[in-house]
Design a protein around this motif. Sequence first.
Motif, PDB file in Angstrom:
ATOM      1  N   ARG A  53      15.719   1.871   0.544  1.00  0.00           N
ATOM      2  CA  ARG A  53      16.300   1.087  -0.696  1.00  0.00           C
ATOM      3  C   ARG A  53      15.438   0.234  -1.322  1.00  0.00           C
ATOM      4  O   ARG A  53      15.552   0.228  -2.512  1.00  0.00           O
ATOM      5  CB  ARG A  53      17.769   0.619  -0.120  1.00  0.00           C
ATOM      6  CG  ARG A  53      18.516  -0.052  -1.296  1.00  0.00           C
ATOM      7  CD  ARG A  53      19.494   0.961  -2.022  1.00  0.00           C
ATOM      8  NE  ARG A  53      20.221   0.401  -3.033  1.00  0.00           N
ATOM      9  CZ  ARG A  53      21.554   0.656  -3.381  1.00  0.00           C
ATOM     10  NH1 ARG A  53      22.205   1.571  -2.607  1.00  0.00           N
ATOM     11  NH2 ARG A  53      22.230  -0.054  -4.218  1.00  0.00           N
ATOM     12  N   ALA A  54      14.915  -0.650  -0.620  1.00  0.00           N
ATOM     13  CA  ALA A  54      14.205  -1.890  -1.251  1.00  0.00           C
ATOM     14  C   ALA A  54      12.826  -1.101  -1.852  1.00  0.00           C
ATOM     15  O   ALA A  54      12.343  -1.452  -3.106  1.00  0.00           O
ATOM     16  CB  ALA A  54      13.601  -2.643  -0.081  1.00  0.00           C
ATOM     17  N   GLU A  55      12.040  -0.085  -1.506  1.00  0.00           N
ATOM     18  CA  GLU A  55      10.958   0.894  -1.903  1.00  0.00           C
ATOM     19  C   GLU A  55      11.506   1.424  -3.104  1.00  0.00           C
ATOM     20  O   GLU A  55      10.909   1.571  -4.099  1.00  0.00           O
ATOM     21  CB  GLU A  55      10.664   1.628  -0.769  1.00  0.00           C
ATOM     22  CG  GLU A  55       9.316   2.301  -1.279  1.00  0.00           C
ATOM     23  CD  GLU A  55       8.718   3.432  -0.320  1.00  0.00           C
ATOM     24  OE1 GLU A  55       7.698   3.701  -0.406  1.00  0.00           O
ATOM     25  OE2 GLU A  55       9.582   3.473   0.921  1.00  0.00           O
ATOM     26  N   LEU A  56      12.739   2.055  -3.014  1.00  0.00           N
ATOM     27  CA  LEU A  56      13.338   2.581  -4.301  1.00  0.00           C
ATOM     28  C   LEU A  56      13.595   1.671  -5.355  1.00  0.00           C
ATOM     29  O   LEU A  56      13.232   1.867  -6.651  1.00  0.00           O
ATOM     30  CB  LEU A  56      14.518   3.605  -4.130  1.00  0.00           C
ATOM     31  CG  LEU A  56      14.544   4.655  -3.144  1.00  0.00           C
ATOM     32  CD1 LEU A  56      16.109   5.203  -2.707  1.00  0.00           C
ATOM     33  CD2 LEU A  56      13.897   5.917  -3.887  1.00  0.00           C
ATOM     34  N   PHE A  77       5.089   8.959 -12.401  1.00  0.00           N
ATOM     35  CA  PHE A  77       6.033   8.557 -11.187  1.00  0.00           C
ATOM     36  C   PHE A  77       6.518   9.856 -10.742  1.00  0.00           C
ATOM     37  O   PHE A  77       7.414   9.962  -9.845  1.00  0.00           O
ATOM     38  CB  PHE A  77       7.142   7.757 -11.425  1.00  0.00           C
ATOM     39  CG  PHE A  77       6.608   6.160 -11.902  1.00  0.00           C
ATOM     40  CD1 PHE A  77       6.196   5.214 -10.941  1.00  0.00           C
ATOM     41  CD2 PHE A  77       6.191   5.880 -13.192  1.00  0.00           C
ATOM     42  CE1 PHE A  77       5.534   3.851 -11.147  1.00  0.00           C
ATOM     43  CE2 PHE A  77       5.617   4.567 -13.499  1.00  0.00           C
ATOM     44  CZ  PHE A  77       5.253   3.742 -12.539  1.00  0.00           C
ATOM     45  N   TYR A  78       6.108  10.931 -11.296  1.00  0.00           N
ATOM     46  CA  TYR A  78       6.421  12.306 -10.732  1.00  0.00           C
ATOM     47  C   TYR A  78       5.563  13.207  -9.761  1.00  0.00           C
ATOM     48  O   TYR A  78       4.239  12.867 -10.307  1.00  0.00           O
ATOM     49  CB  TYR A  78       6.978  13.040 -11.945  1.00  0.00           C
ATOM     50  CG  TYR A  78       8.072  12.601 -12.488  1.00  0.00           C
ATOM     51  CD1 TYR A  78       9.403  13.222 -12.227  1.00  0.00           C
ATOM     52  CD2 TYR A  78       8.331  11.442 -13.340  1.00  0.00           C
ATOM     53  CE1 TYR A  78      10.731  12.845 -12.814  1.00  0.00           C
ATOM     54  CE2 TYR A  78       9.448  11.025 -13.824  1.00  0.00           C
ATOM     55  CZ  TYR A  78      10.736  11.567 -13.733  1.00  0.00           C
ATOM     56  OH  TYR A  78      11.961  11.289 -14.066  1.00  0.00           O
ATOM     57  N   THR A  79       5.738  13.934  -9.287  1.00  0.00           N
ATOM     58  CA  THR A  79       4.738  14.751  -8.526  1.00  0.00           C
ATOM     59  C   THR A  79       4.082  15.793  -9.385  1.00  0.00           C
ATOM     60  O   THR A  79       4.737  16.105 -10.459  1.00  0.00           O
ATOM     61  CB  THR A  79       5.528  15.605  -7.350  1.00  0.00           C
ATOM     62  OG1 THR A  79       6.478  16.435  -7.707  1.00  0.00           O
ATOM     63  CG2 THR A  79       5.751  14.694  -6.172  1.00  0.00           C
ATOM     64  N   LEU A 148      13.187  12.598  -3.957  1.00  0.00           N
ATOM     65  CA  LEU A 148      11.544  12.182  -4.140  1.00  0.00           C
ATOM     66  C   LEU A 148      10.675  12.679  -3.086  1.00  0.00           C
ATOM     67  O   LEU A 148      11.246  13.302  -1.934  1.00  0.00           O
ATOM     68  CB  LEU A 148      11.557  10.578  -4.001  1.00  0.00           C
ATOM     69  CG  LEU A 148      12.284  10.045  -5.367  1.00  0.00           C
ATOM     70  CD1 LEU A 148      13.585   9.837  -5.273  1.00  0.00           C
ATOM     71  CD2 LEU A 148      11.727   8.644  -5.618  1.00  0.00           C
ATOM     72  N   GLN A 149       9.386  12.550  -3.090  1.00  0.00           N
ATOM     73  CA  GLN A 149       8.612  13.173  -2.071  1.00  0.00           C
ATOM     74  C   GLN A 149       7.638  12.247  -2.094  1.00  0.00           C
ATOM     75  O   GLN A 149       6.737  11.659  -2.981  1.00  0.00           O
ATOM     76  CB  GLN A 149       7.881  14.353  -2.409  1.00  0.00           C
ATOM     77  CG  GLN A 149       7.120  15.191  -1.311  1.00  0.00           C
ATOM     78  CD  GLN A 149       6.764  16.447  -1.770  1.00  0.00           C
ATOM     79  OE1 GLN A 149       6.255  16.706  -2.961  1.00  0.00           O
ATOM     80  NE2 GLN A 149       6.952  17.461  -0.881  1.00  0.00           N
ATOM     81  N   ARG A 150       6.987  11.921  -0.680  1.00  0.00           N
ATOM     82  CA  ARG A 150       5.959  10.832  -0.465  1.00  0.00           C
ATOM     83  C   ARG A 150       4.814  11.700  -0.399  1.00  0.00           C
ATOM     84  O   ARG A 150       4.489  12.698   0.336  1.00  0.00           O
ATOM     85  CB  ARG A 150       6.138  10.089   0.925  1.00  0.00           C
ATOM     86  CG  ARG A 150       5.052   8.944   1.022  1.00  0.00           C
ATOM     87  CD  ARG A 150       5.638   8.107   2.286  1.00  0.00           C
ATOM     88  NE  ARG A 150       7.131   7.730   2.297  1.00  0.00           N
ATOM     89  CZ  ARG A 150       7.466   6.542   1.702  1.00  0.00           C
ATOM     90  NH1 ARG A 150       6.418   5.906   0.987  1.00  0.00           N
ATOM     91  NH2 ARG A 150       8.467   6.292   1.920  1.00  0.00           N
ATOM     92  N   GLY A 151       3.749  11.215  -1.235  1.00  0.00           N
ATOM     93  CA  GLY A 151       2.454  12.007  -1.311  1.00  0.00           C
ATOM     94  C   GLY A 151       1.501  11.332  -0.254  1.00  0.00           C
ATOM     95  O   GLY A 151       1.651  10.584   0.468  1.00  0.00           O
ATOM     96  N   GLY A 154       0.703   7.797   0.448  1.00  0.00           N
ATOM     97  CA  GLY A 154       1.878   7.033   0.928  1.00  0.00           C
ATOM     98  C   GLY A 154       2.901   6.684  -0.324  1.00  0.00           C
ATOM     99  O   GLY A 154       3.921   5.984  -0.200  1.00  0.00           O
ATOM    100  N   THR A 155       2.461   7.020  -1.693  1.00  0.00           N
ATOM    101  CA  THR A 155       3.586   6.467  -2.769  1.00  0.00           C
ATOM    102  C   THR A 155       4.611   7.827  -2.805  1.00  0.00           C
ATOM    103  O   THR A 155       4.635   9.034  -2.937  1.00  0.00           O
ATOM    104  CB  THR A 155       2.459   6.702  -3.885  1.00  0.00           C
ATOM    105  OG1 THR A 155       1.534   6.018  -3.553  1.00  0.00           O
ATOM    106  CG2 THR A 155       3.386   6.149  -5.094  1.00  0.00           C
TER     107      THR A 155
END
Length: 174
Positions: A53-56, A77-79, A148-151, A154-155
Motif C-alpha cells: 500500500r505504501a509503495e502504491l 508508469f505503464y508497461t 500492476l506488474q513489477r518489472g 523492480g519498478t
Amino acid sequence: MKDLVSHLHTHRRTSCLPRILQLWLLLAGAWVHMTAASPANAQSAPVQQTELRAELETLHAAMTEALRKDPATVGRFYTDDARIVGGGRALSGRAEVDAYWAQASMFTDWSLEIIDSGGSPSEPWVLGRSTLTSRSGRAMVTTYLAILQRGPDGTLRYRIDMYTGTPGAAPRTP
C-alpha cells in the motif's frame, strides 16, 4: 478481497456500468482473489499489504506529479504492453498509452485515492478513485481497477487500467 468482490457486486447492481466493464471488473476481482489466497501469501500478508500500500501511494504521488509537470510523461508508469480500457475506448501497447497521456495537456491537477488494494508484490491490484482537474476547474472523477506488474528493474507499472465514470461525475477522457 471479499470487500473488493462485495464492492464490485454492489456497484454493479446500482450503477450504469457498461455490461462488458462489469464482467471485466468481476473477472479481475476473481483473479486477484485467487492469486492472493495462496498459503505462501497468508503468513506474511499483513506486512506485505502494508508495504505494498505504501509503495502504491508513492507510485501514485509520482504519477500525479508527472501529470502536473508534463502529462505526456505519465505513460512511463505503464508497461510496454499495457492496456487502458474505459470511456468507450480500449487502448493497447506503448504507442497508444503514450498518445493517450500526451492528449491530457488540458489537465492541471490529478489526485489518486486508493479505495482498496491487494495481490502479490509482483502483481498487485488497486481499486481507486481518480480526479483529474482541467484548466477551467472542471473535475472529472472516475473509479478504476488496475493490475500492476513489477518489472525486471523492480519498478511497479500499470499493466491493465480499467475505468468508468463515477455516478454524478464527468468521464475521464484525456
